[in-house]
Design a protein around this motif. Structure first.
Motif, mmCIF file in Angstrom:
data_model
loop_
_atom_site.group_PDB
_atom_site.id
_atom_site.type_symbol
_atom_site.label_atom_id
_atom_site.label_comp_id
_atom_site.label_asym_id
_atom_site.label_seq_id
_atom_site.Cartn_x
_atom_site.Cartn_y
_atom_site.Cartn_z
ATOM 1 N N MET A 1 8.404 -24.303 24.279
ATOM 2 C CA MET A 1 9.584 -23.676 23.206
ATOM 3 C C MET A 1 9.174 -24.628 22.102
ATOM 4 S SD MET A 1 13.564 -23.418 23.612
ATOM 5 C CE MET A 1 13.841 -21.738 23.205
ATOM 6 N N TYR A 2 9.332 -26.032 22.063
ATOM 7 C CA TYR A 2 9.020 -26.832 20.992
ATOM 8 C C TYR A 2 7.568 -27.645 21.054
ATOM 9 C CZ TYR A 2 14.263 -26.030 20.701
ATOM 10 O OH TYR A 2 15.345 -25.398 20.350
ATOM 11 N N GLU A 3 6.917 -27.150 20.113
ATOM 12 C CA GLU A 3 5.651 -27.770 20.368
ATOM 13 C C GLU A 3 5.434 -28.784 19.084
ATOM 14 O OE1 GLU A 3 2.258 -24.899 20.169
ATOM 15 O OE2 GLU A 3 3.165 -23.823 21.701
ATOM 16 N N ARG A 4 6.152 -28.748 18.108
ATOM 17 C CA ARG A 4 6.205 -29.398 17.067
ATOM 18 C C ARG A 4 7.791 -29.903 16.336
ATOM 19 N NH1 ARG A 4 1.922 -26.873 17.258
ATOM 20 N NH2 ARG A 4 2.773 -25.018 16.093
ATOM 21 N N ILE A 5 8.010 -30.940 16.337
ATOM 22 C CA ILE A 5 9.415 -31.258 15.803
ATOM 23 C C ILE A 5 9.417 -32.294 14.847
ATOM 24 C CG2 ILE A 5 11.565 -32.410 16.374
ATOM 25 C CD1 ILE A 5 11.070 -31.689 19.296
ATOM 26 N N LEU A 6 10.050 -31.679 13.577
ATOM 27 C CA LEU A 6 9.963 -32.625 12.320
ATOM 28 C C LEU A 6 11.439 -33.219 12.316
ATOM 29 C CD1 LEU A 6 9.202 -33.277 9.599
ATOM 30 C CD2 LEU A 6 10.228 -30.931 8.783
ATOM 31 N N ILE A 7 11.245 -34.596 12.009
ATOM 32 C CA ILE A 7 12.497 -35.597 11.801
ATOM 33 C C ILE A 7 12.088 -36.087 10.373
ATOM 34 C CG2 ILE A 7 13.489 -37.478 12.521
ATOM 35 C CD1 ILE A 7 11.744 -37.439 14.923
ATOM 36 N N PRO A 8 13.115 -35.662 9.351
ATOM 37 C CA PRO A 8 13.191 -36.029 7.876
ATOM 38 C C PRO A 8 13.814 -37.144 7.960
ATOM 39 C CG PRO A 8 13.994 -33.408 8.195
ATOM 40 C CD PRO A 8 13.801 -34.101 9.522
ATOM 41 N N THR A 9 13.564 -38.632 7.639
ATOM 42 C CA THR A 9 14.195 -39.536 7.698
ATOM 43 C C THR A 9 14.164 -40.506 6.326
ATOM 44 O OG1 THR A 9 14.391 -41.761 8.811
ATOM 45 C CG2 THR A 9 12.042 -40.658 8.507
ATOM 46 N N ASP A 10 15.360 -40.986 6.099
ATOM 47 C CA ASP A 10 15.466 -42.076 5.087
ATOM 48 C C ASP A 10 15.681 -43.549 5.402
ATOM 49 O OD1 ASP A 10 18.061 -41.864 5.766
ATOM 50 O OD2 ASP A 10 18.987 -41.049 4.138
ATOM 51 N N GLY A 11 15.705 -43.449 6.767
ATOM 52 C CA GLY A 11 15.772 -44.929 7.236
ATOM 53 C C GLY A 11 17.117 -45.226 7.703
ATOM 54 N N SER A 12 18.198 -44.612 7.266
ATOM 55 C CA SER A 12 19.650 -44.654 7.500
ATOM 56 C C SER A 12 20.037 -44.834 8.998
ATOM 57 C CB SER A 12 20.669 -43.765 6.638
ATOM 58 O OG SER A 12 20.588 -42.329 7.429
ATOM 59 N N ASP A 13 21.066 -45.449 9.170
ATOM 60 C CA ASP A 13 21.482 -45.452 10.521
ATOM 61 C C ASP A 13 22.017 -44.157 11.281
ATOM 62 O OD1 ASP A 13 21.774 -48.365 10.557
ATOM 63 O OD2 ASP A 13 23.676 -48.341 10.302
ATOM 64 N N VAL A 14 22.446 -43.276 10.472
ATOM 65 C CA VAL A 14 22.432 -41.561 10.840
ATOM 66 C C VAL A 14 21.166 -41.127 10.958
ATOM 67 C CG1 VAL A 14 23.468 -39.717 10.382
ATOM 68 C CG2 VAL A 14 24.871 -41.492 9.757
ATOM 69 N N ALA A 15 20.079 -41.549 10.192
ATOM 70 C CA ALA A 15 18.744 -40.749 10.447
ATOM 71 C C ALA A 15 18.282 -41.476 11.753
ATOM 72 C CB ALA A 15 17.743 -41.215 9.328
ATOM 73 N N GLU A 16 18.487 -42.543 12.176
ATOM 74 C CA GLU A 16 18.030 -43.323 13.308
ATOM 75 C C GLU A 16 18.543 -42.660 14.620
ATOM 76 O OE1 GLU A 16 18.203 -47.443 13.147
ATOM 77 O OE2 GLU A 16 16.459 -47.519 11.471
ATOM 78 N N LEU A 17 19.927 -42.288 14.299
ATOM 79 C CA LEU A 17 20.460 -41.598 15.471
ATOM 80 C C LEU A 17 19.859 -40.269 15.631
ATOM 81 C CD1 LEU A 17 24.292 -42.326 15.076
ATOM 82 C CD2 LEU A 17 22.973 -43.041 16.812
#
Length: 155
Positions: A1-17
């Motif tokens: 179902m999922y072959e490629r997952i994108l994680i946009p990140t700014d390095g914030s604590d919420v992004a790390e979660l």
């Protein structure tokens, strides 16, 4: 179902979660992980010259040590956490309007799922979602999982 997952990140604590959620899903589906750091050129345009903003839009942070270090730290966190789980990671940095670049990256790279935090470093929250998250939801046809974290729940 999922072959490629994108994680946009700014390095914030919420992004790390959001990274943790994304990597759990990626591990379950043995998906490739894409870590994307976007410099919002609208936000930095006033403090930088036009030439520097153009370089940022091309993903070139040469001579901009702080931006490069922030980008490397944010995508590097994703890489380290993913490698601990045995996952493949693609790191990418860019500059422009974050929601547009997230949507374009998802489309151009056949992303199956975007996982992102409800708000980022700016600390400004609109009701429930940050402006980048809200605009991303409206800019892409790819499913988006929004990881919400209250300030007191973030380390």
């Amino acid at each position: 179902m999922y072959e490629r997952i994108l994680i946009p990140t700014d390095g914030s604590d919420v992004a790390e979660l959001a990274v943790e959620h994304a990597l759990d899903i990626a591990a379950q589906y043995d998906a490739e992980v894409h870590a994307l750091y976007v410099v919002d050129t609208d936000a930095v345009a006033y403090s930088l010259g036009a030439e520097q903003v153009d370089r940022i839009r091309q993903g070139n942070f040469q001579g901009m040590t702080e931006l490069r270090e922030d980008a490397e730290a944010a995508t590097g966190y994703v890489r380290e956490q993913a490698h601990e789980r045995g996952l493949t990671v693609v790191e990418h940095t860019s500059g422009g309007q974050p929601h547009d670049l997230i949507a374009d990256y998802a489309s151009d790279n056949d992303i199956d799922l975007v996982v992102m935090g409800s708000h980022g470093r700016s600390g400004v929250r609109r009701a429930l979602l940050g402006s980048v998250t809200e605009r991303t939801l409206r800019s892409t046809t790819v499913p988006v999982l929004v990881v919400d974290a209250r300030a007191d729940e973030v380390k």
